[in-house]
Design a protein around this motif. Structure first.
Motif, short mmCIF file in Angstrom:
data_model
loop_
_atom_site.label_atom_id
_atom_site.label_comp_id
_atom_site.label_asym_id
_atom_site.label_seq_id
_atom_site.Cartn_x
_atom_site.Cartn_y
_atom_site.Cartn_z
N ASP A 1 -32.92 -12.87 62.48
CA ASP A 1 -34.03 -13.23 61.61
C ASP A 1 -33.55 -13.61 60.22
O ASP A 1 -34.34 -13.74 59.30
CB ASP A 1 -35.05 -12.10 61.52
N GLU A 2 -32.26 -13.78 60.04
CA GLU A 2 -31.76 -14.26 58.77
C GLU A 2 -31.13 -15.64 58.88
O GLU A 2 -30.96 -16.31 57.89
CB GLU A 2 -30.74 -13.27 58.19
N THR B 1 -37.02 -12.84 54.63
CA THR B 1 -36.80 -11.93 55.75
C THR B 1 -37.14 -10.50 55.38
O THR B 1 -36.50 -9.56 55.84
CB THR B 1 -35.34 -12.01 56.20
N THR B 2 -38.15 -10.31 54.58
CA THR B 2 -38.40 -8.98 54.05
C THR B 2 -39.26 -8.10 54.96
O THR B 2 -39.39 -6.92 54.71
CB THR B 2 -39.10 -9.08 52.69
N GLU B 3 -39.87 -8.67 55.96
CA GLU B 3 -40.75 -7.89 56.82
C GLU B 3 -39.98 -7.24 57.95
O GLU B 3 -38.83 -7.58 58.24
CB GLU B 3 -41.85 -8.80 57.39
N LYS C 1 -47.67 -9.25 68.30
CA LYS C 1 -46.22 -9.41 68.26
C LYS C 1 -45.70 -9.89 69.62
O LYS C 1 -44.75 -10.69 69.68
CB LYS C 1 -45.53 -8.12 67.84
N MET D 1 -35.93 -3.12 58.73
CA MET D 1 -35.82 -4.24 59.65
C MET D 1 -35.83 -3.72 61.09
O MET D 1 -35.34 -2.65 61.37
CB MET D 1 -34.53 -5.02 59.43
N THR E 1 -39.75 -10.51 61.37
CA THR E 1 -40.15 -11.66 60.59
C THR E 1 -40.66 -12.79 61.47
O THR E 1 -39.96 -13.24 62.38
CB THR E 1 -38.99 -12.13 59.72
#
Lengths: 235, 170
Positions: free
Chosen positions: B32-33, B135-137, A222, A1, B140
């Protein structure tokens, strides 16, 4: 992450009262320290609303002499990339505006007076190679689009690649400036947000948020995503 | 979805169910969660039919459901990597025609709980009936689609994110 080192978020603050002086703002990133300001005359003011933002989204009003500082600077490592995303509204660029700054060698990233360029000074005492550079954004000499900063919601994404190159993107994710210098990859000791640590060269406008990523060089797509995040808050 | 007529016509003749209209949507949140999704209604007619004048800050709209699809997007925003749909509750922000969506079900939620990382924000790491982790990337990016529904009203048209936005890990 991808967790930012520094995460300053005013836009989602629903706890602070309107017109409250901001003496401390905690980073929500991996660096959990707070940016502080003990002098009441240099404290920005939190606003629960802004005419240019949709309802309930907050901002922090800086008057051009306000600034918030880390007690211990965050070191952005030499020869390693870093990315800074900073969003604000109601910007007034009568004078040079230092958005991110250090108390070492006056290193800073900012907006040129007039809003038609970006500023960068690496952390070096050498001259002229370590001097502040002004990179015009209102032409395409060093970019893909011509851009001028105004009083609407603005997002500046700064990508210091760590290989002497620096790129700047606007709220639309457009490349608005590039520059290269052998000293651009020097260690940057991040100390202050929205001005020089003593409050000079301060932002005259309302800060929405700041993200600083270490060891990261983001691509244009991004930068567009980060611009979109803040763009949607525009009224 | 059609139900009992609930239009503003009180002449006694059957009237069309009032159509809900969402004018705007925002996706916020400092991580991001956990996302904060806000929707706005288009005009006073919508507000009058929902009854916003009688609402207090944080009140849950009884029997309203926001059918909300959240899609994790690829870096070019050209395809979904994963998506899930959940029925979320609708809460009044206290301001104008702005409402927040939440997977909470309390009858009232304090305004501050909709702030950065607040307890009323939506958990994207476990979303939808299958508890999908969106949220795996590394970074995200999301798109969201919302349809507002209530029995006796005509469903709103979907409001969809115009482009993917990124939510930042805290």
């Amino acid at each position: 992450m991808a967790r930012p080192t520094i995460n300053i978020n005013f836009i989602d603050d629903r706890s602070t009262s309107n017109d409250a002086a901001v003496s401390s703002k905690a980073s929500l990133g991996s660096n959990t320290n707070s940016f502080t300001q003990s002098s009441s005359g240099k404290q920005p003011v939190f606003k629960t609303s802004n005419a240019k933002l949709k309802p309930t989204f907050g901002s922090c009003l800086f008057d051009g002499s306000d600034v918030i500082n880390l007690a211990s600077a965050q070191s952005l490592t030499a020869q390693s990339p870093h990315t800074i995303i900073i969003a604000w509204v109601d910007g007034d660029y009568t004078s040079d505006t230092w958005l991110i700054a250090s108390d070492t060698n006056d290193a800073h990233y900012g907006i040129d007076a007039g809003g038609n360029g970006v500023l960068f000074k690496p952390s070096s005492s050498r001259s002229p190679s370590g001097d502040e550079v002004t990179i015009p954004t209102n032409n395409t000499d060093n970019s893909t689009v011509s851009y001028s900063f105004g009083s609407d919601v603005e997002v500046l994404t700064i990508v210091n690649v760590g290989d002497d190159n620096v790129r700047f993107y606007n709220i639309d994710g457009d490349l608005i400036a590039t520059a290269s210098n052998a000293l651009f990859d020097s260690t940057f000791l991040l100390k202050s947000i929205a001005g020089k640590p003593d409050g000079s060269f301060g932002l005259n406008g309302s800060l929405l948020g700041v993200y600083v990523f270490e060891s990261r060089s983001i691509a244009e797509n991004k930068a567009k995503r980060y611009g979109a995040l803040f763009k949607q808050f525009k009224d | 979805m059609l139900g009992l007529g609930l239009g503003s016509d009180h002449s006694g003749a059957p009237s069309e169910p009032f159509k809900l209209i969402i004018s705007d949507m925002t996706i916020g949140g400092s991580d991001d969660e956990h996302a904060l999704i806000g929707i706005s209604l288009i005009d006073s007619a919508n507000q009058n039919n929902i009854g916003t004048s009688s609402l207090s800050v944080g009140d849950r709209l009884t029997d309203f459901v926001a059918v909300t699809t959240v899609a994790q997007r690829n870096s070019d925003d050209t395809a979904d990597l994963a998506s899930a749909t959940e029925n979320l509750n609708v809460y009044y922000s206290g301001i104008g025609s702005l409402f927040y969506l939440s997977d909470d079900d309390a009858t009232n939620i304090a305004f501050s709980n909709f702030g950065a990382g607040g307890s009323a924000t939506i958990d994207l790491s476990s979303y939808g009936p299958s508890n999908t982790d969106l949220t795996t990337e590394t970074d995200t990016d999301f798109r969201v689609s919302v349809v507002l529904t209530k029995s006796g009203f005509t469903d709103s048209d979907p409001i969809v994110s115009p482009e993917a936005i990124v939510l930042v890990e805290p």
